[in-house]
Design a protein around this motif. Structure first.
Motif, mmCIF file in Angstrom:
data_model
loop_
_atom_site.group_PDB
_atom_site.id
_atom_site.type_symbol
_atom_site.label_atom_id
_atom_site.label_comp_id
_atom_site.label_asym_id
_atom_site.label_seq_id
_atom_site.Cartn_x
_atom_site.Cartn_y
_atom_site.Cartn_z
ATOM 1 N N HIS A 88 21.676 0.125 5.541
ATOM 2 C CA HIS A 88 20.657 -0.117 4.507
ATOM 3 C C HIS A 88 20.757 -1.574 4.071
ATOM 4 C CE1 HIS A 88 18.402 0.134 0.746
ATOM 5 N NE2 HIS A 88 17.915 1.276 1.188
ATOM 6 N N PRO A 89 19.628 -2.247 3.822
ATOM 7 C CA PRO A 89 19.670 -3.666 3.437
ATOM 8 C C PRO A 89 20.596 -3.966 2.263
ATOM 9 C CG PRO A 89 17.415 -3.023 3.902
ATOM 10 C CD PRO A 89 18.235 -1.766 3.961
ATOM 11 N N PRO A 308 8.661 -7.081 0.943
ATOM 12 C CA PRO A 308 7.684 -7.477 -0.071
ATOM 13 C C PRO A 308 7.603 -6.590 -1.308
ATOM 14 C CG PRO A 308 6.569 -6.350 1.716
ATOM 15 C CD PRO A 308 8.018 -6.436 2.106
ATOM 16 N N ASP A 309 8.095 -5.365 -1.224
ATOM 17 C CA ASP A 309 7.922 -4.411 -2.325
ATOM 18 C C ASP A 309 9.245 -3.702 -2.574
ATOM 19 O OD1 ASP A 309 7.254 -2.106 -3.941
ATOM 20 O OD2 ASP A 309 5.168 -2.389 -3.355
ATOM 21 N N ILE A 310 9.725 -3.744 -3.825
ATOM 22 C CA ILE A 310 11.033 -3.178 -4.162
ATOM 23 C C ILE A 310 11.079 -1.665 -3.948
ATOM 24 C CG2 ILE A 310 10.530 -2.785 -6.612
ATOM 25 C CD1 ILE A 310 13.357 -3.900 -7.204
ATOM 26 N N ARG A 311 9.929 -0.995 -3.951
ATOM 27 C CA ARG A 311 9.910 0.451 -3.714
ATOM 28 C C ARG A 311 10.402 0.809 -2.314
ATOM 29 N NH1 ARG A 311 3.929 2.179 -4.474
ATOM 30 N NH2 ARG A 311 3.646 0.169 -3.428
ATOM 31 N N LEU A 312 10.273 -0.129 -1.381
ATOM 32 C CA LEU A 312 10.651 0.161 -0.002
ATOM 33 C C LEU A 312 12.133 0.492 0.143
ATOM 34 C CD1 LEU A 312 8.512 -2.510 1.870
ATOM 35 C CD2 LEU A 312 8.452 -0.045 2.306
ATOM 36 N N PHE A 313 12.968 -0.046 -0.740
ATOM 37 C CA PHE A 313 14.400 0.243 -0.641
ATOM 38 C C PHE A 313 14.682 1.731 -0.775
ATOM 39 C CE2 PHE A 313 14.557 -4.266 -2.070
ATOM 40 C CZ PHE A 313 15.250 -4.776 -0.984
ATOM 41 N N GLU A 318 11.515 6.505 8.563
ATOM 42 C CA GLU A 318 12.281 5.916 9.655
ATOM 43 C C GLU A 318 11.689 4.591 10.126
ATOM 44 O OE1 GLU A 318 15.184 6.392 11.334
ATOM 45 O OE2 GLU A 318 15.601 7.716 9.636
ATOM 46 N N ARG A 319 10.402 4.393 9.906
ATOM 47 C CA ARG A 319 9.788 3.121 10.287
ATOM 48 C C ARG A 319 10.365 1.967 9.471
ATOM 49 N NH1 ARG A 319 3.585 4.671 9.558
ATOM 50 N NH2 ARG A 319 4.569 5.718 7.776
ATOM 51 N N PHE A 320 10.887 2.271 8.298
ATOM 52 C CA PHE A 320 11.578 1.269 7.484
ATOM 53 C C PHE A 320 13.066 1.240 7.822
ATOM 54 C CE2 PHE A 320 14.106 0.334 3.644
ATOM 55 C CZ PHE A 320 13.689 -0.972 3.410
ATOM 56 N N LEU A 321 13.709 2.386 7.754
ATOM 57 C CA LEU A 321 15.167 2.451 7.905
ATOM 58 C C LEU A 321 15.642 1.989 9.274
ATOM 59 C CD1 LEU A 321 15.788 5.905 6.152
ATOM 60 C CD2 LEU A 321 16.129 3.623 5.189
ATOM 61 N N SER A 322 14.855 2.248 10.322
ATOM 62 C CA SER A 322 15.300 1.925 11.681
ATOM 63 C C SER A 322 15.310 0.423 11.958
ATOM 64 C CB SER A 322 14.400 2.625 12.702
ATOM 65 O OG SER A 322 13.056 2.172 12.597
ATOM 66 N N GLN A 323 14.788 -0.379 11.045
ATOM 67 C CA GLN A 323 14.713 -1.819 11.280
ATOM 68 C C GLN A 323 16.003 -2.551 10.938
ATOM 69 O OE1 GLN A 323 11.210 -3.969 10.052
ATOM 70 N NE2 GLN A 323 9.977 -2.095 9.910
ATOM 71 N N PHE A 324 16.978 -1.863 10.341
ATOM 72 C CA PHE A 324 18.161 -2.558 9.831
ATOM 73 C C PHE A 324 19.436 -1.995 10.451
ATOM 74 C CE2 PHE A 324 14.842 -2.254 6.596
ATOM 75 C CZ PHE A 324 14.486 -3.590 6.515
ATOM 76 N N LYS A 325 20.406 -2.905 10.626
ATOM 77 C CA LYS A 325 21.664 -2.535 11.242
ATOM 78 C C LYS A 325 22.802 -3.258 10.542
ATOM 79 C CE LYS A 325 24.004 -2.330 15.745
ATOM 80 N NZ LYS A 325 23.895 -2.677 17.189
ATOM 81 N N ASP A 326 23.895 -2.541 10.322
ATOM 82 C CA ASP A 326 25.045 -3.117 9.626
ATOM 83 C C ASP A 326 25.452 -4.460 10.239
ATOM 84 O OD1 ASP A 326 25.227 -1.043 7.852
ATOM 85 O OD2 ASP A 326 26.838 0.008 8.896
#
Length: 429
Positions: A88-89, A308-313, A318-326
């Motif tokens: 997670h970011p 761009p939007d704090i709600r995204l956190f 999965e289209r959001f979560l899959s973009q990030f990696k530890d």
């Protein structure tokens, strides 16, 4: 410590036994070992327990108490722990900062930072305000800014609420991160639940000799603070231009804000300063000096990941979560932009019923949740003859995951109007 001539050996033995018992009791409060030298400074009889987040029952946060203003939308966020969620970011930023301070301690030979990221968000009101010397009339104490549970407890408004209790438990050097709660406006950069990190370092070896004049501030402490934070910024953002701005915080003196030049503009990164000595004295640290800083994880993550939007956190898409990696900083790629739906509401305020714009935001959140992108005051008018005040707000409904129908938006808006009328006795226009 040295014994006075009048102290007997028997008295020394008795104090040793008492200290051993109290030390054992204090150790039971924490899962990590406590260094005995600084801990002995604390008032062991009043050392607060370090409650963990998994002990909080969110169902007990909403109660029939005149001061309670915790809503179901807020209670549902308890325990999500985004800052401890792998890939997670917020966790990525948190780990990068923690790794920097741990490595700095190794390379410079300083004390190792203890890391706390699971302390309970329910704290005593005194911990959140009084222990940090926040005045009784400070705006942050108002019910329009803070979530109160009852006369004694609240949802922490900052991770600094744990500062005194960690000091009293014997920790000299620590990082504390967690979810914090504030009644706030609704827009792309504000959310009632966000995440902070607090850093503290106390310097027992710089305590003035007994009998010295009591002073506020220490240049060596200030220099270490600035060196540490400038290095942290470079570790997170890469080498960047920086500048220090004099600031005011009730709990530090001198106080500073650190800004960096990033993406062609100056960005405020954090607030910090040399700790008020009264805070340290109350925590049993006498004249030991120290520094503290605090930063918002969302603020840094939105810039670094271009979110761009704090709600995204809070998205579970999965289209959001899959973009990030530890361990990696990657630019967020928007996966959709659904249409906005604007609805206005205007009303005459009842002069006998307290009303704050944050009250409307809280009401709208309770109806629409994360389907509300923004609430904005677009007009305020006071009638010259009657003295009555009228407010007009524009509510922007927009889902991050799908298109909203006119029917569901109209239903939410009707609900908002009805609750606004009954809760605040307004006259709708």
């Amino acid at each position: 410590r040295s014994l006075s001539p009048t102290e007997s050996l028997g008295g020394l033995k008795m104090r040793s036994v008492m200290l051993a018992v109290c030390t054992a009791q204090a150790a039971a409060f924490v899962s990590r070992s406590v260094r005995p030298a600084p801990a002995a400074r604390a008032l062991w009889a009043t050392v607060p327990q370090l409650n963990r987040a998994d002990t909080v029952d969110s169902s007990g946060l909403i109660k029939d108490h005149p001061k309670n203003n915790v809503s179901p939308v807020i209670a549902e966020r308890i325990g999500r722990a985004l800052h401890r969620t792998p890939n997670h970011p917020l966790n990525i930023i948190k780990k990068r900062i923690e790794d920097y301070f741990l490595e700095r301690a190794k390379t410079q030979g300083g004390p190792t930072f203890e890391v706390f990221d699971d302390l309970a968000p329910v704290v005593k009101i005194t911990q959140n305000f009084d222990d940090l010397l926040i005045p009784e009339d400070h705006v942050s104490r108002s019910a329009s800014d803070t979530y109160y549970i009852d006369d004694e407890t609240m949802l922490r408004g900052h991770t600094s609420a744990h500062q005194a209790s960690l000091l009293q438990n014997g920790y000299d050097t620590f990082l504390c991160s967690g979810d914090v709660y504030r009644r706030d406006e609704i827009d792309a950069s504000h959310y009632p639940v966000f995440h902070q990190m607090e850093g503290v370092r106390v310097f027992p070896h710089l305590e003035p000799a007994e009998g010295s004049d009591k002073v506020q501030g220490n240049k060596e402490v200030e220099d270490d603070l600035k060196d540490a934070l400038e290095g942290m910024v470079d570790a997170v953002f890469g080498p960047v231009e920086k500048r220090w701005i004099d600031a005011y915080f009730p709990f530090t003196e001198p106080s500073f804000e650190l800004e960096i030049y990033y993406n062609d503009e100056w960005l405020e990164v954090l607030g910090c300063g040399v700790m008020q000595q009264d805070i340290l004295r109350r925590a049993g640290r006498a004249e030991q000096p120290g520094w503290a800083f605090g930063l918002g994880l969302e603020r840094l993550a939105m810039v670094l990941f271009d979110i761009p939007d704090i709600r995204l956190f809070w998205s579970e898409d999965e289209r959001f979560l899959s973009q990030f990696k530890d361990g990696e900083i990657t630019q967020f790629k928007p996966f959709s932009k659904f249409p906005a739906c604007y609805k206005d509401v205007s009303f005459w305020i009842d002069p006998e019923t307290p009303f704050h714009p944050n009250d409307l935001c809280e009401l709208v959140r309770g109806v629409g949740g994360d389907l509300v992108e923004e609430v904005k005051l677009i007009d305020e008018f006071t009638h010259p003859k009657t003295g009555r005040t009228s407010n007009a707000f524009r509510i922007n409904y927009r889902s991050m995951e799908r298109s909203l129908t006119n029917e569901e938006v109209n239903a939410m808006q009707d609900d908002v109007r009805g609750q606004l009328e009954s809760a605040f006795n307004v006259e709708l226009r």
